[in-house]
Design an enzyme around this catalytic site. Structure first.
Site, short mmCIF file in Angstrom:
data_model
loop_
_atom_site.label_atom_id
_atom_site.label_comp_id
_atom_site.label_asym_id
_atom_site.label_seq_id
_atom_site.Cartn_x
_atom_site.Cartn_y
_atom_site.Cartn_z
N PRO A 260 -45.58 -12.41 11.76
CA PRO A 260 -44.77 -12.25 10.55
C PRO A 260 -43.62 -13.25 10.48
O PRO A 260 -43.03 -13.61 11.50
CB PRO A 260 -44.20 -10.83 10.69
CG PRO A 260 -44.54 -10.37 12.07
CD PRO A 260 -45.20 -11.46 12.81
N GLY A 261 -43.34 -13.69 9.27
CA GLY A 261 -42.16 -14.51 9.04
C GLY A 261 -41.18 -13.72 8.19
O GLY A 261 -40.18 -13.18 8.66
N TYR A 302 -41.83 -20.40 -7.04
CA TYR A 302 -42.75 -19.26 -7.10
C TYR A 302 -42.34 -18.22 -8.14
O TYR A 302 -42.99 -17.18 -8.23
CB TYR A 302 -42.77 -18.51 -5.76
CG TYR A 302 -43.11 -19.28 -4.54
CD1 TYR A 302 -44.28 -20.04 -4.46
CD2 TYR A 302 -42.29 -19.23 -3.42
CE1 TYR A 302 -44.61 -20.73 -3.31
CE2 TYR A 302 -42.61 -19.91 -2.25
CZ TYR A 302 -43.77 -20.66 -2.21
OH TYR A 302 -44.09 -21.32 -1.06
N CYS A 328 -29.49 -32.02 -11.55
CA CYS A 328 -29.83 -32.58 -12.86
C CYS A 328 -31.30 -32.33 -13.18
O CYS A 328 -32.10 -33.25 -13.27
CB CYS A 328 -29.47 -34.04 -12.90
SG CYS A 328 -27.69 -34.25 -12.71
N GLU A 329 -31.64 -31.07 -13.27
CA GLU A 329 -32.96 -30.56 -13.60
C GLU A 329 -32.69 -29.12 -14.03
O GLU A 329 -31.64 -28.59 -13.75
CB GLU A 329 -33.86 -30.44 -12.36
CG GLU A 329 -34.17 -31.72 -11.67
CD GLU A 329 -35.56 -32.23 -12.00
OE1 GLU A 329 -36.25 -31.58 -12.81
OE2 GLU A 329 -35.91 -33.27 -11.45
N TYR A 356 -37.97 -18.78 4.06
CA TYR A 356 -38.40 -19.84 3.14
C TYR A 356 -37.27 -20.29 2.21
O TYR A 356 -37.51 -20.62 1.07
CB TYR A 356 -39.65 -19.41 2.35
CG TYR A 356 -40.74 -18.91 3.26
CD1 TYR A 356 -41.43 -19.81 4.06
CD2 TYR A 356 -41.03 -17.56 3.37
CE1 TYR A 356 -42.40 -19.37 4.94
CE2 TYR A 356 -42.00 -17.11 4.25
CZ TYR A 356 -42.68 -18.02 5.03
OH TYR A 356 -43.63 -17.58 5.91
C1 LIG Z 1 -46.71 -18.65 6.85
C2 LIG Z 1 -47.59 -18.01 7.81
C3 LIG Z 1 -47.29 -16.75 8.33
C4 LIG Z 1 -46.08 -15.94 7.90
O1 LIG Z 1 -46.25 -15.35 6.66
P1 LIG Z 1 -45.13 -14.33 6.08
O2 LIG Z 1 -45.62 -14.00 4.73
O3 LIG Z 1 -43.84 -15.06 6.07
O4 LIG Z 1 -45.07 -13.18 6.99
C5 LIG Z 1 -48.13 -16.24 9.27
N1 LIG Z 1 -49.24 -16.91 9.67
C6 LIG Z 1 -49.57 -18.12 9.18
C7 LIG Z 1 -50.78 -18.81 9.69
C8 LIG Z 1 -48.77 -18.71 8.24
O5 LIG Z 1 -49.10 -19.90 7.76
#
Ligand SMILES: *Cc1c(COP(=O)(O)O)cnc(C)c1O
Length: 411
Positions: A260-261, A302, A328-329, A356
């Protein structure tokens, strides 16, 4: 952390500035590990690309996390943060064979997501274990831009190509140590996730010597009131039970991995800006902040929603504002937002700015990238200095256009 503490940071460190609350990151990490406490071997690999500051990586290391990386530079960053090679998994898409070989040489786990590279890598390095990224063709999200499981996605090897994978593995005698999927961001529905997992289990049976199954990520966090959030506790309960059954059937305790990110860092982050100008037009009131999509591009890229709060005037009367930047956009952060009355000089806070956000920042308009601050043990620690003019010029090479003396041309 409190908005008053954020306000103090904006005063002390200037703006724009990103602030991350370490406690929130730790909370999310423990929440996820706790949801899967019934699995014998669990591994969380934090997705570095969400927020890649080295101090954040060190925080994850201290929690016992591994990391998921998508470029050789992220691998190097992980090593610099002190991760052991075996705590790093390399999950790139569309990179060259040589970049994968470079990562393999460093000893990190390799995840391959196309047949051509799999065949080439297996032929040259049959003794290096490899994980395979499968595309189960399940769309677990709502937005087509961020659901990578569909049939024409560039990510992963199609589930319909398993026979081809097996032929490569047999021909090269390579060792497949893991099976992986990442169905993209924003899993709304646990049932959809479990359905994709069944496909992964089916696939896993075809490989006799696995160490782990990696279920990727895509956990959804709420960005505004009323947003759906992945019910991690329910997912943990259901998937753990199913995973344990599978391990029995497989005859080995495999590691259950996630990467997870967003889930781990999004909510920890706040982005602080000052209001340069309040501008009335015939139809709206603009609040113009000292930033733009050079620092936070998700709303423009997005259509993502970030709550925007006036932390300088928390009790002020609410009015409608369109919050824009100084680029400037067209760089609209939020349209028609109800925000406590804004005076020029006030500090606006963008919520959920951990994932992100800084990692997608650029120098567009030759602006400096913001500073980053970590709130840890009730203290604000600078973890990235604001850029300076030297950074803007650093890699630029100046050509000398001054008039030159004529050089005689020899015959
Ligand atoms: C970006 C990415 C993640 C993380 O995704 P999240 O939506 O931020 O949790 C995990 N695995 C891979 C391979 C990714 O490219």
């Amino acid at each position: 952390m409190l908005d008053s503490q954020l306000l103090k940071i904006a005063e002390d460190f200037g703006s724009p500035v990103y602030v991350y609350d370490a406690e929130k990151i730790e909370f999310q990490y423990h929440r996820l590990t706790n949801a899967f406490k019934n699995v014998k071997k669990l591994k969380l690999n934090y997705a570095v690309k969400a927020l890649s500051n080295i101090s954040i990586l060190k925080l994850f290391k201290s929690l016992g996390s591994g990391i998921d990386t998508v470029s050789i530079q992220e691998v190097q960053l992980g090593l610099a943060a002190g991760f052991l090679p075996e705590q790093i998994i390399f999950t790139p898409n569309g990179v060259s064979l040589s970049e994968i070989e470079e990562a393999a040489k460093l000893g990190v786990k390799i995840n391959i997501d196309n047949l051509s590279i799999l065949e080439q890598f297996g032929t040259k390095h049959p003794n290096v274990p490899v994980c395979i990224r499968i595309n189960p063709h399940v769309m677990a999200g709502g937005n087509a831009n961020i659901s990578v499981g569909h049939i024409d996605s560039k990510f992963g090897i199609s589930i319909h190509q398993i026979p081809h994978i097996l032929r490569i593995v047999e021909n090269t005698k390579m060792h497949i140590n893991g099976i992986h999927m990442h169905t993209g961001s924003d899993i709304l529905d646990i049932e959809v996730f479990l359905y994709a997992s069944e496909i992964l289990f089916e696939t896993a049976k075809q490989f006799k010597d696995l160490d782990f199954i990696d279920f990727g990520s895509g956990f959804k966090v709420p960005y505004k009131a009323g947003d759906i959030e992945t019910n991690i506790e329910e997912l943990g309960e259901k998937l753990s039970a199913r995973f344990n059954d599978f391990c029995k059937e497989y005859g080995k305790d495999l590691t259950l991995a996630f990467e997870p990110g967003k889930f781990l860092v999004s909510e920890s982050g706040s982005f602080l800006t000052h209001v340069n100008a309040v501008k009335q037009t015939t139809s709206t009131v603009f609040a113009q902040v000292d930033s733009g999509f050079n620092h936070l591009i998700r709303p423009m890229l997005y259509g993502s929603h970030h709550d925007i709060v006036n932390i300088s005037n928390p009790n002020g009367r609410e009015r409608f504002y369109t919050v824009v930047g100084y680029i400037c956009e067209t760089d609209t952060f939020g349209n028609n937002r109800r925000i406590n009355e804004i005076t020029e000089g006030d500090v606006l806070c963008f919520r959920n700015a951990g994932a992100y956000c800084f990692s997608m920042a650029s120098n567009y308009n030759s602006r400096f990238k913001p500073a980053e601050v970590l709130w840890y043990n009730n203290e604000a620690k600078l973890i990235r200095k604001r850029e300076t003019f030297e950074d803007i010029l650093k890699n630029q090479v100046e050509v000398d256009f001054s008039p030159k003396k004529k050089v005689a041309v020899s015959k």
